[in-house]
Design an enzyme around this catalytic site. Sequence first.
Site, PDB file in Angstrom:
ATOM      1  N   LYS A 450       8.170  20.240 -34.764  1.00  0.00           N
ATOM      2  CA  LYS A 450       7.161  20.464 -33.728  1.00  0.00           C
ATOM      3  C   LYS A 450       6.145  19.330 -33.821  1.00  0.00           C
ATOM      4  O   LYS A 450       5.355  19.279 -34.744  1.00  0.00           O
ATOM      5  CB  LYS A 450       6.472  21.799 -33.977  1.00  0.00           C
ATOM      6  CG  LYS A 450       5.634  22.284 -32.838  1.00  0.00           C
ATOM      7  CD  LYS A 450       5.267  23.749 -33.077  1.00  0.00           C
ATOM      8  CE  LYS A 450       4.794  24.401 -31.808  1.00  0.00           C
ATOM      9  NZ  LYS A 450       3.421  24.254 -31.528  1.00  0.00           N
ATOM     10  N   TRP A 455       9.046  19.268 -28.989  1.00  0.00           N
ATOM     11  CA  TRP A 455      10.046  19.544 -30.026  1.00  0.00           C
ATOM     12  C   TRP A 455      10.933  18.336 -30.236  1.00  0.00           C
ATOM     13  O   TRP A 455      11.328  17.682 -29.284  1.00  0.00           O
ATOM     14  CB  TRP A 455      10.934  20.719 -29.607  1.00  0.00           C
ATOM     15  CG  TRP A 455      10.203  22.020 -29.446  1.00  0.00           C
ATOM     16  CD1 TRP A 455       9.815  22.589 -28.267  1.00  0.00           C
ATOM     17  CD2 TRP A 455       9.774  22.911 -30.476  1.00  0.00           C
ATOM     18  NE1 TRP A 455       9.166  23.782 -28.507  1.00  0.00           N
ATOM     19  CE2 TRP A 455       9.128  24.005 -29.847  1.00  0.00           C
ATOM     20  CE3 TRP A 455       9.858  22.882 -31.872  1.00  0.00           C
ATOM     21  CZ2 TRP A 455       8.578  25.051 -30.562  1.00  0.00           C
ATOM     22  CZ3 TRP A 455       9.321  23.943 -32.577  1.00  0.00           C
ATOM     23  CH2 TRP A 455       8.692  25.010 -31.935  1.00  0.00           C
TER      24      TRP A 455
END
Length: 552
Positions: A450, A455
């Site tokens: 993250k 992502w």
Amino acid sequence: MSAIKSTMMPTPLSLNRLLEHAGRLFPQSEIVSRLPDKSLRRHSYGDWYGRTRALASALKKLGLRKGDRVATLCWNHHAHLECYFGIPAAGGVMHTLNLRLAPDDIGWIAHHAKDRFLVIDDILLPLYEKFAAHHRFERLIVFPFSGAAVSVRAGEPHEGEPAIDDYEQLLAQAPADFDYAEHDEDDPVAMCYTSGTTGRPKGVVYSHRSTVLHSLIAALPDYVALSSRDTVLPVTPMFHANSWGIPYAASMVGAKLVFPGPHLHPDDLLDLMQLEPPTAALGVPTIWLALIQAFEANPGRWKLPTGLRTMVGGAAVPESLIRKFAKHGVSVDQGWGMTETSPLASLFFEKPELVGKLSEDQWFARKALAGVPVPLVETRIMGDDGLCEWNGRDVGELQVRGPFITGSYHDEAPSPSNFTDDGWLRTGDVAAIDEHGYIRIADRTKDLIKSGGEWISSVDLENAIMAHPAVAEAAVIAVAHPKWTERPLACVVRKPGASIDAGELRDFLSGRFASWQLPDAIEFIDEIPRTSTGKFWKVKLRQRYADWRWPE
Ligand code: ADP
């Protein structure tokens, strides 16, 4: 309208039927097992059928009751296959213990499952001693795998110690008149604990019904394509999700089976392939990575069997690995599954609408996906805002349901973190499915990186790094970052004799990823730690780099 009823017999699905079918129709098919001294022992299916029924008969004589757990602590070999069918034939539940786990964990799992008997390879008795204090089995049945005589204590066991039997003697003395234990199709046949890569191990219990359906589906031509003409080499341990269910499916169709025993070193596997060339083989990516490196490092020493197809899964399969094997005429078909899914839930095959339409690069890119769901398994992708389209882009949690997907865990209250309210298994894998139904696993939820609200897929980075010719292996982990939450750190193992530095590797990756996705740190290490099922063990790497400080 008058009501109508099916005229079909309500015969329950039964593993015993598969055993009877194999024993009756393929008595001459072969089972080859590699022994600890590397010699090969051969049995016919006729022998195996008789020995399996003898095992069941002996277990009944020893007082095994319906539903009792019989654990196995064994390598891959014929006697383990006898347990696969013989324990359920007697009404028991085979519980495969993972011999690569820490002894305390093995003991914890045996205790949690309340295992009554243990079938154990003689060469694993020293391991048993290390966890014996955690769980008292009533009886140890020692398989003389090394050929050495089993020392069986005469008379009753000492207080607090299990009775000990010799597996071969038990079979030899088993009563000849044997009847299968009665059962419903939903009765349990086997259990397996998840290896706890991401948490405490959880027990999954398979039924006659789930195992028969899984076997039928695995054998289908578009999936593992098993037939009586095949020679199957299961490298996947028989304690890892029942070697992906393939020993059941392969024996159902009468295929020849070649079991590697304890010899999983790439040189040993390549030697075995020369002696007993397989047409189909299965194992996790780390097995095939090591095997192709050994093969390429020793030109002319071995041949890879012509037309060999390998089923590879349990972790992401790098495209570079698929390409390397293809050069030698070996097909690498990627599958996805979990202990919870019996485990085969998807496998690669080329769907008819794509045949002849893909460039070579597109074809390999597609083979690097996790395949197409198998019949009877429903798949969906659940994003933060609800169900995702099958468009190949929208990413969310992969959820599955079907008759061989677990609906709960043994002796554990159902939790919303494992199952949805509407009855789907939450896999913890982040994935997308494209319009043709091919699944792309982006990551495990716990392994995603993250970074600044975006992502990064560790799997994509690893695959790209492993495509570099100087790289043997790579694993990418998230490391906490004061500004970006997390940033990627790549752990890279160089090939023997190869030289590459972080700058060169970053240049190699830069064309393929946006700059913010590139690993900020590249650490060259000697080896990547493995889990008990041979996967890269990122938990260990995260621990190793827990105190990592990013430069200011
Ligand atoms: P463990 O969770 O202990 O590793 P399993 O062998 O049941 O035990 O692993 C299932 C997991 O393995 C899946 O949830 C997924 O994360 C991973 N996996 C299996 N096949 C693939 C694949 N083809 N690509 C990426 N990950 C995979």
